[in-house]
Design a protein around this motif. Sequence first.
Motif, PDB file in Angstrom:
ATOM      1  N   GLN A   1      -4.152   7.672  16.042  1.00  0.00           N
ATOM      2  CA  GLN A   1      -4.148   6.521  15.162  1.00  0.00           C
ATOM      3  C   GLN A   1      -4.505   6.914  13.732  1.00  0.00           C
ATOM      4  N   LEU A   2      -3.702   6.427  12.791  1.00  0.00           N
ATOM      5  CA  LEU A   2      -4.054   6.484  11.367  1.00  0.00           C
ATOM      6  C   LEU A   2      -4.785   5.182  11.066  1.00  0.00           C
ATOM      7  N   ASN A   3      -5.925   5.270  10.385  1.00  0.00           N
ATOM      8  CA  ASN A   3      -6.733   4.087  10.109  1.00  0.00           C
ATOM      9  C   ASN A   3      -6.997   3.913   8.631  1.00  0.00           C
ATOM     10  N   ASP A   4      -6.562   2.809   8.081  1.00  0.00           N
ATOM     11  CA  ASP A   4      -6.946   2.344   6.751  1.00  0.00           C
ATOM     12  C   ASP A   4      -6.782   3.416   5.665  1.00  0.00           C
ATOM     13  N   ILE A   5      -5.570   3.956   5.546  1.00  0.00           N
ATOM     14  CA  ILE A   5      -5.265   4.971   4.529  1.00  0.00           C
ATOM     15  C   ILE A   5      -4.876   4.255   3.234  1.00  0.00           C
ATOM     16  N   THR A   6      -5.522   4.636   2.130  1.00  0.00           N
ATOM     17  CA  THR A   6      -5.249   4.018   0.833  1.00  0.00           C
ATOM     18  C   THR A   6      -5.223   5.082  -0.248  1.00  0.00           C
ATOM     19  N   PHE A   7      -4.166   5.086  -1.058  1.00  0.00           N
ATOM     20  CA  PHE A   7      -4.097   5.924  -2.255  1.00  0.00           C
ATOM     21  C   PHE A   7      -2.931   5.480  -3.124  1.00  0.00           C
ATOM     22  N   ASP A   8      -2.977   5.844  -4.387  1.00  0.00           N
ATOM     23  CA  ASP A   8      -1.880   5.619  -5.327  1.00  0.00           C
ATOM     24  C   ASP A   8      -1.418   6.972  -5.844  1.00  0.00           C
ATOM     25  N   LEU A   9      -0.120   7.150  -5.941  1.00  0.00           N
ATOM     26  CA  LEU A   9       0.458   8.349  -6.539  1.00  0.00           C
ATOM     27  C   LEU A   9       1.307   7.899  -7.725  1.00  0.00           C
ATOM     28  N   PRO A  10       0.787   8.059  -8.946  1.00  0.00           N
ATOM     29  CA  PRO A  10       1.536   7.614 -10.126  1.00  0.00           C
ATOM     30  C   PRO A  10       2.798   8.450 -10.352  1.00  0.00           C
ATOM     31  N   SER A  11       3.736   7.880 -11.053  1.00  0.00           N
ATOM     32  CA  SER A  11       4.966   8.567 -11.407  1.00  0.00           C
ATOM     33  C   SER A  11       4.646   9.840 -12.180  1.00  0.00           C
ATOM     34  N   GLY A  12       5.353  10.928 -11.868  1.00  0.00           N
ATOM     35  CA  GLY A  12       5.162  12.193 -12.568  1.00  0.00           C
ATOM     36  C   GLY A  12       4.115  13.097 -11.960  1.00  0.00           C
ATOM     37  N   TYR A  13       3.399  12.630 -10.955  1.00  0.00           N
ATOM     38  CA  TYR A  13       2.371  13.446 -10.310  1.00  0.00           C
ATOM     39  C   TYR A  13       2.923  14.067  -9.035  1.00  0.00           C
ATOM     40  N   ILE A  14       2.311  15.168  -8.643  1.00  0.00           N
ATOM     41  CA  ILE A  14       2.642  15.851  -7.401  1.00  0.00           C
ATOM     42  C   ILE A  14       1.418  15.758  -6.503  1.00  0.00           C
ATOM     43  N   CYS A  15       1.658  15.476  -5.244  1.00  0.00           N
ATOM     44  CA  CYS A  15       0.563  15.329  -4.289  1.00  0.00           C
ATOM     45  C   CYS A  15       0.815  16.249  -3.102  1.00  0.00           C
ATOM     46  N   GLY A  16      -0.207  16.932  -2.664  1.00  0.00           N
ATOM     47  CA  GLY A  16      -0.123  17.742  -1.455  1.00  0.00           C
ATOM     48  C   GLY A  16      -0.990  17.122  -0.378  1.00  0.00           C
ATOM     49  N   LEU A  17      -0.495  17.104   0.837  1.00  0.00           N
ATOM     50  CA  LEU A  17      -1.287  16.633   1.970  1.00  0.00           C
ATOM     51  C   LEU A  17      -1.811  17.846   2.717  1.00  0.00           C
ATOM     52  N   VAL A  18      -3.107  17.924   2.817  1.00  0.00           N
ATOM     53  CA  VAL A  18      -3.753  19.060   3.462  1.00  0.00           C
ATOM     54  C   VAL A  18      -4.608  18.534   4.602  1.00  0.00           C
ATOM     55  N   GLY A  19      -4.535  19.197   5.734  1.00  0.00           N
ATOM     56  CA  GLY A  19      -5.349  18.793   6.866  1.00  0.00           C
ATOM     57  C   GLY A  19      -5.011  19.632   8.074  1.00  0.00           C
ATOM     58  N   GLN A  20      -5.877  19.557   9.044  1.00  0.00           N
ATOM     59  CA  GLN A  20      -5.657  20.336  10.263  1.00  0.00           C
ATOM     60  C   GLN A  20      -4.484  19.772  11.047  1.00  0.00           C
TER      61      GLN A  20
ATOM     62  N   TYR B   1       8.801   5.218  10.129  1.00  0.00           N
ATOM     63  CA  TYR B   1       7.899   4.460  10.989  1.00  0.00           C
ATOM     64  C   TYR B   1       7.552   3.177  10.236  1.00  0.00           C
ATOM     65  N   HIS B   2       7.194   2.144  10.988  1.00  0.00           N
ATOM     66  CA  HIS B   2       6.729   0.895  10.398  1.00  0.00           C
ATOM     67  C   HIS B   2       5.234   0.777  10.649  1.00  0.00           C
ATOM     68  N   GLU B   3       4.499   0.443   9.614  1.00  0.00           N
ATOM     69  CA  GLU B   3       3.049   0.352   9.716  1.00  0.00           C
ATOM     70  C   GLU B   3       2.639  -0.799  10.628  1.00  0.00           C
ATOM     71  N   ASP B   4       1.487  -0.643  11.294  1.00  0.00           N
ATOM     72  CA  ASP B   4       0.906  -1.722  12.089  1.00  0.00           C
ATOM     73  C   ASP B   4       0.110  -2.657  11.189  1.00  0.00           C
ATOM     74  N   ALA B   5      -0.468  -2.106  10.127  1.00  0.00           N
ATOM     75  CA  ALA B   5      -1.245  -2.894   9.166  1.00  0.00           C
ATOM     76  C   ALA B   5      -1.148  -2.214   7.807  1.00  0.00           C
ATOM     77  N   GLY B   6      -1.367  -2.972   6.767  1.00  0.00           N
ATOM     78  CA  GLY B   6      -1.342  -2.436   5.415  1.00  0.00           C
ATOM     79  C   GLY B   6       0.016  -2.582   4.760  1.00  0.00           C
ATOM     80  N   LYS B   7       0.138  -1.965   3.600  1.00  0.00           N
ATOM     81  CA  LYS B   7       1.368  -2.100   2.815  1.00  0.00           C
ATOM     82  C   LYS B   7       1.660  -0.803   2.072  1.00  0.00           C
ATOM     83  N   ILE B   8       2.946  -0.459   2.029  1.00  0.00           N
ATOM     84  CA  ILE B   8       3.418   0.683   1.257  1.00  0.00           C
ATOM     85  C   ILE B   8       4.419   0.148   0.248  1.00  0.00           C
ATOM     86  N   SER B   9       4.294   0.587  -1.003  1.00  0.00           N
ATOM     87  CA  SER B   9       5.315   0.229  -1.986  1.00  0.00           C
ATOM     88  C   SER B   9       5.723   1.477  -2.757  1.00  0.00           C
TER      89      SER B   9
END
Length: 150
Positions: free
Chosen positions: A15-34, A50-58
């Motif tokens: 389960q992914l739980n309550d993930i929140t972040f903003d990535l502004p235009s022009g930025y690069i983001c790396g996802l790091v984790g085990q 995939y479709h989220e169970d809760a929350g919003k993506i834009s």
Amino acid sequence: MIMVNGISKQLGRFQLNDITFDLPSGYICGLVGQNGAGKTSLLHLILGLYHEDAGKISVDGMDYDNDEKAIHDRIGTVLVEELFIPELSIKENADYFGKYYSKYSWEKMEDYLRKFKLMDDKNGRGGQQFGKLSRGQKLKCQFAFADIDP
């Protein structure tokens, strides 16, 4: 550009739980984790696979419920795992997934496939089965599809 707000998703026992972040235009983001931390699942949510169970993506202020094709038009993606269906031909795959994009054009994809040496007279108009391509050829097909913008 990308806003993830309170996203949760149950995938079997994971389960992914309550993930929140903003990535502004022009930025690069790396996802790091085990391994098993949910990086790929989060990307699949952001890409609308995939479709989220809760929350919003834009994406650029648009959400998948109202603007799916417009979002897909803005994001060109090639994943490590193959999106295309192995049993279908290149054209059948492109036409099937192309319905999720307002600017899909088989003719434009065919141009890329010819440039990448994946279309010739013996293979016909996209008749080659995707699953029989080499790993490199599969990636070229996905890059051709990701860059369609007539």
